[in-house]
Scaffold this motif. Structure first.
Motif, PDB file in Angstrom:
ATOM      1  N   VAL A 111       0.845  -1.191   0.000  1.00 22.90           N
ATOM      2  CA  VAL A 111       0.000   0.000   0.000  1.00 22.90           C
ATOM      3  C   VAL A 111       0.882   1.243   0.000  1.00 22.90           C
ATOM      4  O   VAL A 111       2.043   1.203   0.426  1.00 22.90           O
ATOM      5  N   LEU A 112       0.311   2.336  -0.500  1.00 21.18           N
ATOM      6  CA  LEU A 112       1.025   3.609  -0.519  1.00 21.18           C
ATOM      7  C   LEU A 112       0.540   4.446   0.656  1.00 21.18           C
ATOM      8  O   LEU A 112      -0.667   4.656   0.818  1.00 21.18           O
ATOM      9  N   THR A 113       1.469   4.900   1.468  1.00 19.10           N
ATOM     10  CA  THR A 113       1.129   5.688   2.649  1.00 19.10           C
ATOM     11  C   THR A 113       1.914   6.999   2.619  1.00 19.10           C
ATOM     12  O   THR A 113       2.700   7.255   1.699  1.00 19.10           O
ATOM     13  N   LYS A 114       1.734   7.776   3.651  1.00 18.60           N
ATOM     14  CA  LYS A 114       2.425   9.060   3.740  1.00 18.60           C
ATOM     15  C   LYS A 114       3.936   8.892   3.785  1.00 18.60           C
ATOM     16  O   LYS A 114       4.689   9.751   3.330  1.00 18.60           O
ATOM     17  N   LYS A 115       4.412   7.745   4.300  1.00 19.03           N
ATOM     18  CA  LYS A 115       5.859   7.540   4.383  1.00 19.03           C
ATOM     19  C   LYS A 115       6.411   6.732   3.213  1.00 19.03           C
ATOM     20  O   LYS A 115       7.598   6.431   3.174  1.00 19.03           O
ATOM     21  N   GLY A 116       5.569   6.370   2.249  1.00 19.50           N
ATOM     22  CA  GLY A 116       6.019   5.660   1.059  1.00 19.50           C
ATOM     23  C   GLY A 116       5.299   4.342   0.885  1.00 19.50           C
ATOM     24  O   GLY A 116       4.259   4.090   1.498  1.00 19.50           O
ATOM     25  N   LEU A 117       5.846   3.491   0.026  1.00 19.67           N
ATOM     26  CA  LEU A 117       5.289   2.153  -0.156  1.00 19.67           C
ATOM     27  C   LEU A 117       5.553   1.321   1.088  1.00 19.67           C
ATOM     28  O   LEU A 117       6.661   1.355   1.640  1.00 19.67           O
ATOM     29  N   VAL A 118       4.546   0.562   1.501  1.00 19.03           N
ATOM     30  CA  VAL A 118       4.684  -0.293   2.674  1.00 19.03           C
ATOM     31  C   VAL A 118       4.220  -1.699   2.305  1.00 19.03           C
ATOM     32  O   VAL A 118       3.143  -1.874   1.722  1.00 19.03           O
ATOM     33  N   GLY A 119       5.036  -2.709   2.629  1.00 13.53           N
ATOM     34  CA  GLY A 119       4.659  -4.094   2.403  1.00 13.53           C
ATOM     35  C   GLY A 119       4.086  -4.701   3.670  1.00 13.53           C
ATOM     36  O   GLY A 119       4.729  -4.683   4.724  1.00 13.53           O
ATOM     37  N   LEU A 120       2.856  -5.237   3.575  1.00 14.14           N
ATOM     38  CA  LEU A 120       2.177  -5.847   4.721  1.00 14.14           C
ATOM     39  C   LEU A 120       1.985  -7.333   4.465  1.00 14.14           C
ATOM     40  O   LEU A 120       1.543  -7.723   3.379  1.00 14.14           O
TER      41      LEU A 120
END
Length: 778
Positions: free
Chosen positions: A416-425
């Motif tokens: 997902v794309l968040t305020k701090k960048g791409l995040v892998g969950l």
């Protein structure tokens, strides 16, 4: 298409060094391998965990024997095999040609001369099998590879020897419904005449792009196969009587393979004296469309460019997860029925099938209590925590989800794309695995399901470039695919990553010299195709878009989808631009066709955000009607909706929601009342269901179809609460068998713009304010 090796894949099988994965299913994996002398082969293996089952080993040996019977003349020649090894394997020649279904999707329906040549060779291939007392039982377009020298039959995983009752019992329910014989669909013995029936269905598909009994769910197809007349519209007139005879419900009235081969040749003369013995098919290539020959040549060159690449080991062991799956008691016999009995039925199973059957039907229903305990262990209980839906399997708090980039499904992760960048969950535990702070915008990233791709702006030798990278799924580091593309500005608006598929990454980049004039900058936008394995540029073409491109503007951004050997591009209507749909030939970088979409056929929300609803045959739109256009030429296929009562929709306003297509069915919200399901092939209404009077279906979020439920967005009618209008959002599950609402769930902070399913993890994910939430997917 080759994929990277996994960290735990073997280094070699026998004397063959493994280079790449070609596919994997519930029963085994297929690899690309090379011999010490440099010969390229396809290596089929059985999963080690299944190798102790004597029944499955027997079927693997039969597949090997059947492949040897048909030989290299009509099939993939067996190079080597060891069915008695601890992990059984089979090495065959690597056939340089696409499957027939992909060939038809790329070139369109084949001309009569191609169909005749194809059918005559396949009839002789079946004849050779039948003379050795073997029947194929799963002849279908994806099991036929088209080469320049003739078609080759593959995948004998559910073939059987005539009279082998034990293996008949094992595989009594196997096959592919759309191409089954009536006797096979009824659970009766499938003889050589059944293979002739299936061959006729394959030839109908080659001539028309559709099977003789349409598409849809298995139960519907099986009924049509047994009782309905075949659809032969579009079949060349000279072939209709012959194919109708082959499709006779009575096996005794069908021609034999020798007669069929003779009758197919009779209208087209001999095909030369070449690779197929005395039958004479030396000029088979002369009977194929040029676009198909070009694809065969491309594949022949591509295979030599593949280099071994192995994915790194994940940071944590999956032993506990595997143990949980095994302890659920998956029945091997049950798995045989699901995968069609093929040891390597790659299209029908995979890790998703293991997860589904391992969890059991009860888990699929996902009562609120079970997910709550799972969430509690992660610190986000579904009970008593504000904003977390009661059915949540897990929720992850993130910094401001950017839902202009739908969650990307890749491997065992959601990205997902968040305020701090791409995040892998992690799709199962919701654990954050990595962050990539170098990707900050929705148009910087995409995936092909195997890898996440992103571009990073920068400079090289003082000149601005954008570099396309593969994001490392273990640590989030972007790893460059190539040297970078020279652009006008070294910033994030200099490119737009469209999509990735079939080993190619597509992007739009503003190329040209630094300090370019406004006119030069406008003319500098290019559509670029990059090889996902080597990083080399395959082609680039000027972007014919009628003006300045704005990747940062969602209302003016192109959306791409690679289907049927083509890259489809479209954009919403906005000031100065009409809706347009265009297709580029994926392998050549040339425009295949352009069409202007009619006003009311699509509106700005049909691509906000996400991708086109499409399959290999058609692309689907929803606005004041549901409509479909052919992928082959962009022309109108059908429309649905004019004159229907859609409730309280203002005149001129949108009436249908963004559609989705799954299993030959198009699903969409209709007006203020209901959900409709229509045939993807014809636009015919299959069923409809009204939502509860207290709910209005949402038009902006496309439905998601599982095996059991259709998941749709709705809004609760009546006054909202203090959290605003979005707090009235509902997630509704409609039972695909009864067509009734199974359950509805309030989403306190509102749904984002997308629902995305992770089939392997069996969860459905959406963004909601500062949360990413997962609910059971069944």
């Amino acid at each position: 298409m080759p994929f990277p090796l996994h960290h735990d894949d073997p280094q070699q099988l026998g004397t063959y060094r493994l280079v790449a994965r070609l596919g994997s299913g519930g029963m085994g994996t297929v690899y690309l391998g090379r011999s010490p002398g440099g010969r390229t082969v396809a290596l089929k293996t059985m999963h080690a965990r299944l190798a102790s089952d004597p029944e499955l080993r027997a079927r693997f040996r039969l597949e090997t024997d059947a492949a040897r019977v048909i030989g290299g003349e009509y099939g993939a020649a067996v190079v080597d095999a060891d069915p008695l090894a601890p992990t059984p394997w089979l090495a065959t020649e690597y056939v340089l040609g696409p499957p027939l279904d992909e060939a038809v999707a790329l070139a369109g329906p084949l001309p009569e001369r191609s169909v005749r040549a194809l059918g005559a060779v396949l009839a002789e291939a079946l004849g050779q099998l039948h003379r050795s007392d073997v029947v194929h039982r799963d002849l279908k377009p994806s099991n036929i590879l088209v080469t320049a020298f003739g078609p080759k039959v593959i995948d004998f995983g559910i073939a059987r020897a005539v009279g082998d009752e034990r293996l008949t019992r094992l595989g009594s329910t196997v096959g592919t419904p759309a191409f089954m014989s009536p006797e096979q669909a009824a659970g009766l013995d499938h003889t050589a005449a059944g293979d002739v029936f299936a061959l006729a269905g394959v030839l109908v598909h080659a001539a028309t792009g559709n099977g003789p009994f349409g598409t849809g769910r298995a139960a519907d197809l099986l009924y049509r196969v047994r009782y309905a007349e075949p659809g032969l519209t579009g079949v060349p007139a000279a072939l209709v009587p012959l194919l109708a005879r082959c499709l006779d419900k009575d096996p005794a009235r069908r021609p034999g393979t020798a007669e069929l081969a003779h009758l197919l040749r009779d209208g087209d003369g001999p095909y030369g004296a070449g690779s197929h013995g005395g039958a004479g098919y030396g000029d088979f290539a002369d009977r194929l469309p040029e676009v198909l020959l070009a694809e065969i040549a491309r594949r022949a060159c591509e295979v030599w460019e593949v280099r071994a690449h192995r994915l790194p080991a994940p940071p944590e062991s999956r032993d506990a997860q595997v143990a949980t799956t095994r302890s659920a008691g998956v029945s091997r016999r049950r798995l045989l029925g699901v995968t069609g009995g093929s040891l390597l039925g790659l299209a029908g199973a995979g890790a998703g099938a293991w997860a589904w059957f391992g969890r059991g039907d009860g888990a699929a229903s996902a009562s609120p209590s079970a997910p709550a305990s799972a969430s509690a262990s992660a610190g986000s209980s579904a009970e008593g925590v504000p904003h977390v839906p009661t059915r949540a399997v897990w929720s992850a708090r993130v910094e401001q989800v950017d839902d202009l980039l739908p969650p990307l499904v890749v491997g065992d992760q959601f990205v997902v794309l968040t305020k701090k960048g791409l995040v892998g969950l992690d799709a199962t535990s919701r654990k954050e695995k990595w962050t990539c702070g170098k990707v900050q915008r929705a148009w910087q990233a995409t995936t092909d399901g195997e890898r996440v791709y992103a571009f990073v702006p920068g400079e090289k030798g003082g000149a601005p470039v954008v570099t396309v990278c593969s994001v490392n799924l273990a640590n989030g580091e972007p790893e460059p695919l190539g040297e970078g593309i020279a652009v006008v500005d070294a910033d994030v608006t200099a490119a737009h990553l469209l999509t990735a598929a079939d080993g190619v990454v597509y992007l739009i980049a503003r190329t040209g010299r630094p300090g370019a004039t406004a006119t030069e900058r406008t003319a500098g936008w290019r559509l670029v195709a990059i090889d996902a394995r080597t990083g080399r540029e395959r082609w680039r073409q000027p972007l014919d878009d009628g003006g300045e491109y704005e990747p940062q503007s969602a209302n003016a951004r192109l959306v791409g989808r690679a289907v049927g050997g083509q890259l489809l591009l479209t954009r919403p209507w906005y000031e100065g631009h009409a809706d347009r749909l265009q297709a580029w030939r994926a392998g050549q970088g040339a425009i295949a066709w352009r069409q202007v979409l009619l006003r009311g056929e699509a509106d700005s929300s049909f691509v906000l955000p996400g991708r086109l609803a499409a399959d290999n045959a058609r692309v689907y739109f929803g606005s004041d009607r549901l409509s479909a256009r052919h992928v082959s030429d962009g022309r109108r296929a059908w429309e649905f909706g004019p004159g229907r009562d859609v409730g309280g929709i203002a005149k001129g306003a949108r009436r249908y929601g963004r559609p989705t297509v799954e299993g030959g069915v198009v699903y969409a919200a209709e007006g203020t009342r209901r959900i409709v399901a229509v045939s993807a092939a014809s636009g015919e209404l299959l069923w409809q269901t009204d939502l509860d009077a207290a709910m209005t279906p949402g038009l902006d979020i496309p439905p998601v179809a599982g095996e059991r439920y259709l998941y749709v967005h709705a809004t609760a009618n009546g006054p909202g609460n203090t959290r605003g209008a979005r707090s009235r959002d509902q997630l509704v599950a409609i039972d695909l068998h009864s067509h009734r609402t199974a359950w509805a769930m309030a989403v306190p902070d509102g749904l984002g713009r997308n629902l995305v399913a992770h089939e392997r993890a069996r969860v459905l994910v959406y963004g909601s304010g500062g949360l990413v939430c997962a609910v059971p997917f069944a």
